[in-house]
Design a protein around this motif. Structure first.
Motif, PDB file in Angstrom:
ATOM      1  N   PHE A  40       0.822  -1.210   0.000  1.00 49.67           N
ATOM      2  CA  PHE A  40       0.000   0.000   0.000  1.00 49.67           C
ATOM      3  C   PHE A  40       0.857   1.262   0.000  1.00 49.67           C
ATOM      4  CE2 PHE A  40      -3.369  -2.780   1.762  1.00 49.67           C
ATOM      5  CZ  PHE A  40      -4.433  -2.381   0.950  1.00 49.67           C
ATOM      6  N   ASN A  41       0.463   2.212  -0.834  1.00 47.29           N
ATOM      7  CA  ASN A  41       1.008   3.564  -0.828  1.00 47.29           C
ATOM      8  C   ASN A  41      -0.136   4.562  -0.854  1.00 47.29           C
ATOM      9  OD1 ASN A  41       3.645   2.225  -2.453  1.00 47.29           O
ATOM     10  ND2 ASN A  41       4.090   3.787  -0.927  1.00 47.29           N
ATOM     11  N   GLY A  47       7.066   7.968  -3.824  1.00 51.85           N
ATOM     12  CA  GLY A  47       8.369   7.837  -3.177  1.00 51.85           C
ATOM     13  C   GLY A  47       8.251   7.500  -1.715  1.00 51.85           C
ATOM     14  N   ASN A  48       8.965   8.244  -0.877  1.00 52.23           N
ATOM     15  CA  ASN A  48       8.922   7.996   0.562  1.00 52.23           C
ATOM     16  C   ASN A  48       7.960   8.934   1.284  1.00 52.23           C
ATOM     17  OD1 ASN A  48      10.808   5.825   0.816  1.00 52.23           O
ATOM     18  ND2 ASN A  48      12.468   7.278   0.425  1.00 52.23           N
ATOM     19  N   GLY A  49       7.003   9.472   0.565  1.00 51.84           N
ATOM     20  CA  GLY A  49       6.065  10.410   1.158  1.00 51.84           C
ATOM     21  C   GLY A  49       5.195   9.819   2.250  1.00 51.84           C
ATOM     22  N   GLY A 114       6.783   2.251   6.945  1.00 53.05           N
ATOM     23  CA  GLY A 114       8.231   2.362   6.860  1.00 53.05           C
ATOM     24  C   GLY A 114       8.812   1.642   5.665  1.00 53.05           C
ATOM     25  N   LYS A 115      10.101   1.355   5.752  1.00 56.67           N
ATOM     26  CA  LYS A 115      10.819   0.649   4.683  1.00 56.67           C
ATOM     27  C   LYS A 115      11.915  -0.234   5.280  1.00 56.67           C
ATOM     28  CE  LYS A 115      13.686   4.771   3.864  1.00 56.67           C
ATOM     29  NZ  LYS A 115      14.301   5.640   2.834  1.00 56.67           N
ATOM     30  N   MET A 122      13.991  -0.656  -0.555  1.00 56.61           N
ATOM     31  CA  MET A 122      12.648  -0.289  -0.982  1.00 56.61           C
ATOM     32  C   MET A 122      12.325   1.146  -0.609  1.00 56.61           C
ATOM     33  SD  MET A 122      10.575  -2.316   2.032  1.00 56.61           S
ATOM     34  CE  MET A 122      11.565  -3.787   1.746  1.00 56.61           C
ATOM     35  N   LEU A 123      11.268   1.655  -1.212  1.00 54.79           N
ATOM     36  CA  LEU A 123      10.670   2.908  -0.778  1.00 54.79           C
ATOM     37  C   LEU A 123       9.616   2.600   0.287  1.00 54.79           C
ATOM     38  CD1 LEU A 123      10.222   4.661  -4.250  1.00 54.79           C
ATOM     39  CD2 LEU A 123      12.042   5.033  -2.571  1.00 54.79           C
TER      40      LEU A 123
END
Length: 285
Positions: A40-41, A47-49, A114-115, A122-123
Protein backbone atom coordinates in the motif's frame (compact mmCIF):
# COMPACT_ATOMS: atom_id res chain seq x y z
CA UNK A 1 -15.23 -6.15 -15.50
CA UNK A 2 -16.16 -8.90 -13.04
CA UNK A 3 -18.39 -7.84 -10.18
CA UNK A 4 -16.86 -7.67 -6.68
CA UNK A 5 -17.50 -10.75 -4.56
CA UNK A 6 -18.97 -10.15 -1.13
CA UNK A 7 -17.54 -12.14 1.80
CA UNK A 8 -19.44 -12.52 5.07
CA UNK A 9 -17.57 -15.20 7.08
CA UNK A 10 -15.12 -14.23 9.83
CA UNK A 11 -14.21 -10.69 10.91
CA UNK A 12 -15.14 -7.77 8.67
CA UNK A 13 -11.66 -6.52 7.88
CA UNK A 14 -11.22 -2.83 7.15
CA UNK A 15 -8.39 -1.03 5.42
CA UNK A 16 -5.37 -0.83 7.79
CA UNK A 17 -5.36 2.98 7.74
CA UNK A 18 -7.34 5.67 9.57
CA UNK A 19 -10.91 6.48 8.56
CA UNK A 20 -11.28 8.48 5.35
CA UNK A 21 -7.73 8.06 4.04
CA UNK A 22 -7.29 6.89 0.43
CA UNK A 23 -4.59 4.34 -0.42
CA UNK A 24 -3.43 2.50 -3.54
CA UNK A 25 -2.88 -1.27 -3.19
CA UNK A 26 -0.72 -3.31 -5.57
CA UNK A 27 0.08 -7.02 -5.56
CA UNK A 28 2.66 -7.15 -8.37
CA UNK A 29 5.91 -7.02 -6.38
CA UNK A 30 8.44 -9.67 -7.42
CA UNK A 31 9.02 -10.38 -3.71
CA UNK A 32 5.44 -11.64 -3.30
CA UNK A 33 5.31 -15.42 -3.30
CA UNK A 34 1.57 -16.11 -2.99
CA UNK A 35 0.19 -13.34 -5.20
CA UNK A 36 -2.32 -12.28 -2.52
CA UNK A 37 0.04 -9.94 -0.67
CA UNK A 38 -0.65 -6.20 -1.06
CA UNK A 39 1.75 -3.26 -0.93
CA UNK A 40 0.00 0.00 0.00
CA UNK A 41 1.01 3.56 -0.83
CA UNK A 42 -0.89 6.78 -0.28
CA UNK A 43 -0.73 7.62 -3.97
CA UNK A 44 0.92 6.18 -7.04
CA UNK A 45 4.64 6.93 -7.29
CA UNK A 46 4.86 8.97 -4.09
CA UNK A 47 8.37 7.84 -3.18
CA UNK A 48 8.92 8.00 0.56
CA UNK A 49 6.07 10.41 1.16
CA UNK A 50 4.22 7.84 3.29
CA UNK A 51 7.07 7.31 5.73
CA UNK A 52 5.74 7.58 9.28
CA UNK A 53 2.03 7.57 8.42
CA UNK A 54 -0.28 5.71 10.82
CA UNK A 55 -1.09 2.00 10.39
CA UNK A 56 -4.09 0.60 12.29
CA UNK A 57 -5.51 -2.86 13.01
CA UNK A 58 -7.74 -4.18 10.22
CA UNK A 59 -9.82 -6.05 12.82
CA UNK A 60 -9.77 -6.63 16.57
CA UNK A 61 -7.54 -9.36 17.93
CA UNK A 62 -4.44 -10.34 19.86
CA UNK A 63 -0.90 -9.39 18.83
CA UNK A 64 0.99 -12.66 18.29
CA UNK A 65 4.15 -11.10 16.86
CA UNK A 66 5.80 -7.70 17.25
CA UNK A 67 9.48 -7.83 16.38
CA UNK A 68 12.22 -6.98 13.91
CA UNK A 69 12.81 -9.87 11.49
CA UNK A 70 15.82 -10.36 9.23
CA UNK A 71 15.57 -13.75 7.50
CA UNK A 72 12.29 -13.13 5.65
CA UNK A 73 12.95 -9.45 4.92
CA UNK A 74 9.90 -8.18 6.83
CA UNK A 75 11.88 -5.81 9.06
CA UNK A 76 9.57 -4.39 11.73
CA UNK A 77 6.48 -6.61 11.58
CA UNK A 78 3.25 -7.00 13.56
CA UNK A 79 0.91 -9.99 13.34
CA UNK A 80 -2.59 -9.99 14.82
CA UNK A 81 -4.72 -13.13 15.39
CA UNK A 82 -8.46 -12.54 15.10
CA UNK A 83 -11.58 -14.15 16.59
CA UNK A 84 -11.84 -16.88 13.93
CA UNK A 85 -8.14 -17.77 14.06
CA UNK A 86 -7.24 -15.80 10.94
CA UNK A 87 -4.18 -13.55 10.98
CA UNK A 88 -3.28 -10.17 9.49
CA UNK A 89 0.35 -9.18 8.92
CA UNK A 90 1.80 -5.65 8.67
CA UNK A 91 5.45 -5.45 7.54
CA UNK A 92 8.33 -3.02 6.89
CA UNK A 93 6.97 -0.73 9.64
CA UNK A 94 9.05 2.27 10.61
CA UNK A 95 7.93 1.81 14.24
CA UNK A 96 5.73 -0.64 16.16
CA UNK A 97 3.21 0.69 18.72
CA UNK A 98 2.03 -2.61 20.24
CA UNK A 99 3.77 -5.49 21.96
CA UNK A 100 3.24 -9.24 21.67
CA UNK A 101 0.29 -10.35 23.81
CA UNK A 102 -1.59 -7.04 23.60
CA UNK A 103 -5.28 -7.00 22.69
CA UNK A 104 -6.15 -4.41 20.07
CA UNK A 105 -9.39 -2.90 18.80
CA UNK A 106 -10.27 -2.48 15.15
CA UNK A 107 -8.82 0.86 14.06
CA UNK A 108 -6.26 1.03 16.90
CA UNK A 109 -2.81 2.32 15.91
CA UNK A 110 -0.25 -0.51 15.73
CA UNK A 111 2.66 1.24 14.01
CA UNK A 112 3.77 3.53 11.20
CA UNK A 113 4.56 3.03 7.52
CA UNK A 114 8.23 2.36 6.86
CA UNK A 115 10.82 0.65 4.68
CA UNK A 116 12.66 -1.58 7.18
CA UNK A 117 14.21 -4.75 5.78
CA UNK A 118 17.56 -6.52 5.98
CA UNK A 119 16.83 -8.32 2.70
CA UNK A 120 15.33 -5.74 0.33
CA UNK A 121 15.96 -2.11 -0.59
CA UNK A 122 12.65 -0.29 -0.98
CA UNK A 123 10.67 2.91 -0.78
CA UNK A 124 8.29 3.38 2.15
CA UNK A 125 5.07 1.34 1.95
CA UNK A 126 2.95 -1.06 4.00
CA UNK A 127 3.20 -4.74 3.11
CA UNK A 128 -0.11 -6.30 4.17
CA UNK A 129 -1.37 -9.90 4.25
CA UNK A 130 -4.49 -11.77 5.37
CA UNK A 131 -3.79 -15.38 6.36
CA UNK A 132 -5.78 -18.42 7.43
CA UNK A 133 -5.24 -20.00 10.85
CA UNK A 134 -2.86 -22.46 9.16
CA UNK A 135 -0.75 -19.66 7.66
CA UNK A 136 -1.89 -19.66 4.03
CA UNK A 137 -1.98 -16.18 2.45
CA UNK A 138 -5.49 -15.64 1.05
CA UNK A 139 -7.15 -12.91 -1.04
CA UNK A 140 -7.75 -9.87 1.15
CA UNK A 141 -11.20 -8.43 1.83
CA UNK A 142 -12.02 -4.93 3.05
CA UNK A 143 -15.45 -3.95 4.36
CA UNK A 144 -16.71 -7.38 3.22
CA UNK A 145 -15.55 -7.03 -0.39
CA UNK A 146 -12.63 -8.86 -2.01
CA UNK A 147 -9.70 -6.67 -3.09
CA UNK A 148 -9.67 -6.23 -6.86
CA UNK A 149 -6.29 -7.75 -7.74
CA UNK A 150 -3.74 -6.80 -9.00
CA UNK A 151 -4.42 -3.20 -7.90
CA UNK A 152 -7.16 -1.02 -6.51
CA UNK A 153 -7.58 2.41 -4.92
CA UNK A 154 -9.60 2.29 -1.69
CA UNK A 155 -10.83 4.75 0.91
CA UNK A 156 -10.71 3.52 4.50
CA UNK A 157 -13.94 2.81 6.36
CA UNK A 158 -11.98 1.88 9.48
CA UNK A 159 -13.91 4.49 11.45
CA UNK A 160 -14.46 2.93 14.87
CA UNK A 161 -17.49 1.14 16.21
CA UNK A 162 -16.34 -2.12 14.67
CA UNK A 163 -15.34 -5.37 16.31
CA UNK A 164 -13.76 -4.88 19.72
CA UNK A 165 -11.21 -7.18 21.38
CA UNK A 166 -12.43 -9.71 23.91
CA UNK A 167 -11.75 -8.16 27.32
CA UNK A 168 -8.95 -9.83 29.26
CA UNK A 169 -9.52 -9.99 33.02
CA UNK A 170 -6.96 -7.87 34.87
CA UNK A 171 -5.25 -9.95 37.56
CA UNK A 172 -5.31 -8.53 41.06
CA UNK A 173 -1.71 -8.02 42.22
CA UNK A 174 -0.60 -9.05 45.71
CA UNK A 175 -1.09 -6.26 48.27
CA UNK A 176 2.68 -5.73 48.59
CA UNK A 177 3.11 -5.31 44.84
CA UNK A 178 1.68 -1.92 43.88
CA UNK A 179 1.79 -0.52 40.34
CA UNK A 180 4.90 1.16 38.99
CA UNK A 181 4.23 4.92 39.13
CA UNK A 182 6.72 5.68 36.33
CA UNK A 183 6.48 5.52 32.55
CA UNK A 184 9.21 5.66 29.95
CA UNK A 185 8.24 9.22 29.00
CA UNK A 186 8.40 10.38 32.61
CA UNK A 187 11.87 8.87 33.07
CA UNK A 188 13.35 10.08 29.75
CA UNK A 189 11.82 13.55 29.93
CA UNK A 190 9.66 15.94 27.95
CA UNK A 191 9.68 15.50 24.20
CA UNK A 192 10.40 11.77 24.20
CA UNK A 193 7.85 9.43 22.64
CA UNK A 194 7.86 5.63 22.80
CA UNK A 195 8.67 3.99 19.44
CA UNK A 196 9.31 0.38 20.50
CA UNK A 197 9.08 -1.99 23.44
CA UNK A 198 9.80 -5.59 24.44
CA UNK A 199 8.41 -7.62 27.32
CA UNK A 200 10.69 -9.22 29.92
CA UNK A 201 8.44 -12.13 30.82
CA UNK A 202 6.19 -11.23 33.74
CA UNK A 203 8.90 -9.09 35.33
CA UNK A 204 8.37 -5.96 33.23
CA UNK A 205 9.46 -4.47 29.94
CA UNK A 206 12.15 -2.42 28.24
CA UNK A 207 11.09 0.58 26.16
CA UNK A 208 12.77 2.64 23.45
CA UNK A 209 11.87 6.30 23.04
CA UNK A 210 12.91 9.05 20.64
CA UNK A 211 12.92 12.86 20.75
CA UNK A 212 12.58 14.48 17.34
CA UNK A 213 13.71 17.84 18.70
CA UNK A 214 17.01 16.56 20.12
CA UNK A 215 17.61 13.57 17.82
CA UNK A 216 18.16 11.41 20.90
CA UNK A 217 17.03 7.87 21.66
CA UNK A 218 16.35 6.86 25.25
CA UNK A 219 16.06 3.37 26.79
CA UNK A 220 14.39 2.54 30.11
CA UNK A 221 13.70 -0.82 31.76
CA UNK A 222 10.49 -0.79 33.84
CA UNK A 223 9.44 -3.34 36.48
CA UNK A 224 5.92 -4.70 36.87
CA UNK A 225 6.51 -5.79 40.44
CA UNK A 226 7.63 -2.92 42.65
CA UNK A 227 8.14 -4.40 46.12
CA UNK A 228 11.79 -4.41 47.15
CA UNK A 229 14.51 -4.17 44.51
CA UNK A 230 15.72 -6.29 41.60
CA UNK A 231 18.83 -6.53 39.45
CA UNK A 232 18.04 -4.45 36.35
CA UNK A 233 19.81 -3.24 33.24
CA UNK A 234 19.12 -0.90 30.31
CA UNK A 235 21.46 -0.21 27.40
CA UNK A 236 21.72 1.69 24.12
CA UNK A 237 24.37 1.14 21.46
CA UNK A 238 24.58 3.60 18.57
CA UNK A 239 26.35 2.18 15.52
CA UNK A 240 30.01 3.17 15.60
CA UNK A 241 29.93 4.13 19.28
CA UNK A 242 30.53 2.34 22.57
CA UNK A 243 27.52 0.85 24.32
CA UNK A 244 26.00 2.91 27.15
CA UNK A 245 24.57 0.89 30.05
CA UNK A 246 22.70 1.61 33.28
CA UNK A 247 22.58 -1.31 35.68
CA UNK A 248 22.21 -2.04 39.35
CA UNK A 249 19.63 -2.97 41.96
CA UNK A 250 16.53 -0.80 41.52
CA UNK A 251 12.93 -0.73 42.71
CA UNK A 252 11.14 0.85 39.74
CA UNK A 253 13.37 1.29 36.70
CA UNK A 254 16.86 1.16 35.19
CA UNK A 255 17.99 4.11 33.09
CA UNK A 256 17.47 6.42 31.42
CA UNK A 257 20.20 5.78 28.84
CA UNK A 258 20.27 8.51 26.18
CA UNK A 259 22.32 9.01 23.02
CA UNK A 260 21.97 10.92 19.74
CA UNK A 261 21.10 8.51 16.94
CA UNK A 262 19.24 10.42 14.23
CA UNK A 263 19.35 8.39 10.99
CA UNK A 264 21.76 5.94 12.63
CA UNK A 265 21.23 2.24 13.36
CA UNK A 266 21.06 1.20 17.00
CA UNK A 267 20.92 -1.85 19.24
CA UNK A 268 19.04 -1.61 22.52
CA UNK A 269 17.74 -3.80 25.30
CA UNK A 270 17.57 -4.53 28.98
CA UNK A 271 17.07 -7.11 31.69
CA UNK A 272 15.29 -7.77 34.96
CA UNK A 273 16.89 -10.69 36.74
CA UNK A 274 17.32 -13.52 34.22
CA UNK A 275 14.71 -12.13 31.80
CA UNK A 276 16.41 -10.12 29.07
CA UNK A 277 15.88 -8.62 25.61
CA UNK A 278 18.57 -7.76 23.05
CA UNK A 279 17.41 -6.09 19.85
CA UNK A 280 18.90 -6.63 16.41
CA UNK A 281 20.50 -3.73 14.52
CA UNK A 282 17.45 -1.59 13.71
CA UNK A 283 15.70 1.81 13.64
CA UNK A 284 18.18 3.04 11.06
CA UNK A 285 16.00 5.84 9.63
Amino acid sequence: MASASVVTAGPTFQLPFPCGETWVGNSKSRAHTAGNEIDFNGSAGDGNGDLGRTVVAAAAGTVVMSEYRTTDGFGNVVKIRHSDGSVTLYAHLNARSVAKGATVAQGQKIGTVGKTSEKYTMLAHLHYEQRTSSGSIVPATFNGVRFRYPNQTLTSKNCGGGERPTPTPTPTPPPSNGGNPYSGTEVCGAGFKQIDSATLGSAGRVVLLYSASSGQNCVVTLRNGTSGKAAMRAYLEVEGQARKTAQGSFQYYAGPVRAKAARTCIKWGGAIGSAKYDSPREHCD
